[in-house]
Design an enzyme around this catalytic site. Structure first.
Site, PDB file in Angstrom:
ATOM      1  CE1 TYR A 441       0.830  -0.068   4.404  1.00  0.00           C
ATOM      2  CE2 TYR A 441      -1.409  -0.766   4.794  1.00  0.00           C
ATOM      3  CZ  TYR A 441      -0.152  -0.484   5.254  1.00  0.00           C
ATOM      4  OH  TYR A 441       0.124  -0.626   6.583  1.00  0.00           O
ATOM      5  CD  GLU A 442      -0.181   5.230   1.888  1.00  0.00           C
ATOM      6  OE1 GLU A 442      -0.140   6.105   1.006  1.00  0.00           O
ATOM      7  OE2 GLU A 442      -1.175   5.038   2.600  1.00  0.00           O
ATOM      8  N   GLY A 443       1.194   2.980  -2.671  1.00  0.00           N
ATOM      9  CA  GLY A 443       1.967   2.841  -3.909  1.00  0.00           C
ATOM     10  C   GLY A 443       2.909   1.668  -3.732  1.00  0.00           C
ATOM     11  CD  GLN A 448       6.490   4.505  -3.121  1.00  0.00           C
ATOM     12  OE1 GLN A 448       7.076   5.576  -3.048  1.00  0.00           O
ATOM     13  NE2 GLN A 448       5.173   4.410  -3.048  1.00  0.00           N
TER      14      GLN A 448
END
Ligand SMILES: Cc1cc2nc3c(=O)[nH]c(=O)nc-3n(C[C@H](O)[C@H](O)[C@H](O)COP(=O)(O)OP(=O)(O)OC[C@H]3O[C@@H](n4cnc5c(N)ncnc54)[C@H](O)[C@@H]3O)c2cc1C
Length: 595
Positions: A441-443, A448
């Site tokens: 999650y969060e990309g 990233q």
């Protein structure tokens, strides 16, 4: 049952000895009272909360998970509500928030240390206040005066919590595909309709209201990411500072059953004409949401650092207690039936891997948190821009490098326990399961890497990377002349040169074929992660060497861990360099139909 002791000495080592945080912060009027004593006192108090109140809820929370009730409400595991009430009562959510809204206005770095402890104690629980803090930051940066007055005080106190609602069934990475709709119904009100999935802390029983930050499209929105707006959508509306008794038109449709973080409610959220207000400018919602996403990326790094530390502590203890086989050098504990497994070289490799990733991750996250504090206070425009560039460059590295390392570290922790590591009772397999989500999650970590190489490095022709390189080179110049530092400086210097060469090569290849950057991005990010760690381990070794003759064995351990890092973990860069150069052809040539 696993245990946890906050590693206060290690935290103080990084804060006070490596980065001289209080003297750095004293340069700014806002932090002139934040001295060592204040910081140490907060660490002691935070440690009591994390170890005595929160950690005992972790394993039970994993076993019990969250329950969705028939009326759509969600019950969190036993003890979560009480721990949250104690957290709010003690004022922990207010730590680094604006005093205009009831915050204590302490620097971000103190909050960062607090979050390391909370995540070691219970990651799933920590996501409730963690997301609220992200929502606070986003509203603080982009809210109107009216929105700030309406929401911030209660988000700061922890009376209300927050969420970020981006993901939909058909899109996670590619938010340009978002379908949720927003329709204007009055001057400042909109009706939000759509389904969001995987919403962490979307519904729960910890707080009286939940403030959802929701991405949706206005009717005239252009296609893609340039047509997404951000809305504040509370579970209960607020009129004249009083909560409506009528729920907004939104509810948790179901809870996801998942691999780890069972104590955090991962919700399908249905918005069915829910009333909200626009946050930031129309069609520029993603830019506004980035404040929350960047805070969350640092937050995910803290989750993984917390798990790495707690896995290390438990496996180190186990390795000292568990007796199996004799040392290759002959019996080390002849009075016992066998030697403790800590005598075996490979058990030590597993322990030191975890410890090095914990120490490297701690130095890295605290360093960036300090930069964030400096950046917030800095008046000099050039210096501010430089800090912003460094933070932007290194945020994807924090997110991906620390979370990948934590998965490896928690796995090694489990392995130290042998078969017992696989058995739930010991708690080690929970750390592995909890750590796995942080890479997604969060990309995802792939995203990233693409962000780092594509946008942050090649996107500005390497300008931000050169700034980071200048910091490292200055340190090399200062320390490279000292004989006792050569064992650290030589490999660091070598890696700086390799990164410069590699970046140019990939840049040239990517100009001809963008897939070359896509193929190189993941190993490239790991190489940059190692560049950061070799710089930070060399810095930590410098501090430890300065204590030579102090008779404090603490510094001996610091040098041992740094030497382990350079001997056993950094050499991974040799194969990463080969991988980063190996191109896209072998990945892209096979016909899709043959998969
Ligand atoms: C437990 C949990 C909690 C979550 N909490 C939240 C939350 O609070 N709020 C929220 O909005 N979302 C949340 N999410 C959603 C999460 O952020 C997404 O799952 C994640 O961003 C990935 O999106 P996706 O699942 O749609 O995967 P996809 O986007 O479908 O990606 C699938 C795979 O393709 C890869 N991929 C995609 N595009 C590319 C590309 N261009 N190049 C290379 N590879 C690519 C990805 O890296 C991934 O490996 C949560 C998810 C989980 C599981």
């Amino acid at each position: 049952m696993p245990s946890y002791n906050a590693p206060i000495r290690d935290m103080q080592f990084v804060l006070h000895e490596v980065f001289n945080v209080s003297s750095e912060l004293k340069k700014f009027k806002a932090y002139e009272d934040v001295d060592k004593d204040v910081i140490n006192q907060i660490l002691e108090e935070a440690s009591k909360f994390a170890t005595e109140v929160l950690q005992p809820t972790n394993q039970a929370g994993d076993l019990m998970g969250c329950t969705r009730n028939q009326d759509g409400s969600v019950t969190t595991p036993t003890g979560f509500k009480e721990a949250y009430a104690a957290y709010v009562e003690a004022g922990w959510p207010t730590l680094s928030c604006d005093s205009a809204y009831g915050g204590q206005a302490l620097p971000q770095i103190i909050n960062t240390v607090l979050y390391e402890m909370l995540n070691s104690a219970n990651q799933a629980w920590t996501m409730y206040p963690g997301l609220s803090h992200g929502a606070y930051e986003c509203l603080h940066a982009h809210g109107t005066v009216e929105q700030k007055n309406r929401y911030l005080k209660n988000l700061v106190s922890g009376k209300w919590t927050g969420t970020m609602c981006l993901t939909e069934p058909h899109c996670g990475t590619d938010l340009g595909l978002i379908k949720a709709k927003a329709e204007k119904i009055s001057n400042d009100e909109y009706k939000i309709t759509g389904t969001k999935i995987f919403i962490s802390s979307g519904e729960h029983d910890l707080a009286e209201n939940i403030i959802h930050l929701v991405l949706a499209r206005l009717p005239d929105a252009p296609m893609g990411t340039k047509g997404i707006s951000l809305f504040v959508v509370p579970k209960y509306q607020i009129e004249n500072e009083v909560l409506s008794t009528q729920r907004n038109h939104l509810e948790c449709g179901s809870l996801e059953h998942k691999m780890g973080i069972h104590g955090n409610a991962t919700c399908v959220m249905n918005f069915d004409g829910a009333i909200g207000t626009l946050l930031g400018e129309p069609h520029r919602g993603l830019q506004a949401m980035f404040v929350m996403m960047n805070a969350a990326r640092l937050g995910v790094g803290m989750q993984s650092l917390g798990l790495t530390e707690v896995a290390y502590q438990n496996s180190a203890q186990y390795a000292k207690d568990r007796l199996q086989m004799r040392s290759l050098k002959g019996p080390q504990a002849p009075k016992l039936a066998a030697d403790p497994i800590i005598v075996h070289p490979d058990v030590r490799r597993m322990l030191l891997t975890q410890r090095a990733y914990a120490e490297g991750g701690r130095a890295f996250t605290y360093w960036i948190a300090l930069m964030i504090d400096e950046c917030a206070q800095e008046q000099d425009a050039n210096r501010k821009q430089e800090l912003e560039g460094l933070i932007a460059l290194l945020t994807p590295v924090i997110k991906a490098f620390i979370t990948d390392n934590a998965f490896e570290a928690t796995n090694e922790g489990l392995q130290v326990f042998g078969g017992h590591g696989y058995i739930a009772e010991w708690g080690m397999e929970q750390f592995v399961r909890d750590a796995r989500i942080n890479m997604i999650y969060e990309g995802t970590n792939t995203i990233q890497s693409l962000d780092l190489l594509g946008r942050k490095v090649l996107g500005d022709m390497g300008a931000k990377l050169r700034k980071f390189g200048d910091i490292v080179k200055e340190f090399i110049e200062q320390e490279g002349v000292k004989k006792e530092m050569m064992e650290f400086i030589d490999p660091l210097n070598d890696l700086v040169e390799q990164v410069e060469k590699l970046t140019k090569e990939i840049g040239l290849k990517a100009m001809l074929n963008h897939e070359e950057a896509g193929a190189a991005a993941v190993p490239y990010l790991r190489i940059i992660g190692h560049l950061v760690y070799s710089y930070l381990f060399a810095k930590m070794a410098r501090v430890a060497l300065n204590q030579k003759g102090s008779n404090d064995r603490y510094y001996e351990a610091k040098l041992d861990v740094a030497r382990f890092y350079f001997a056993k973990l950094l050499p991974e860069t040799a194969s990463l360099l080969v991988l980063a150069r190996s191109g896209s052809k072998s990945l892209m040539s096979m016909d899709e139909a043959l998969f």
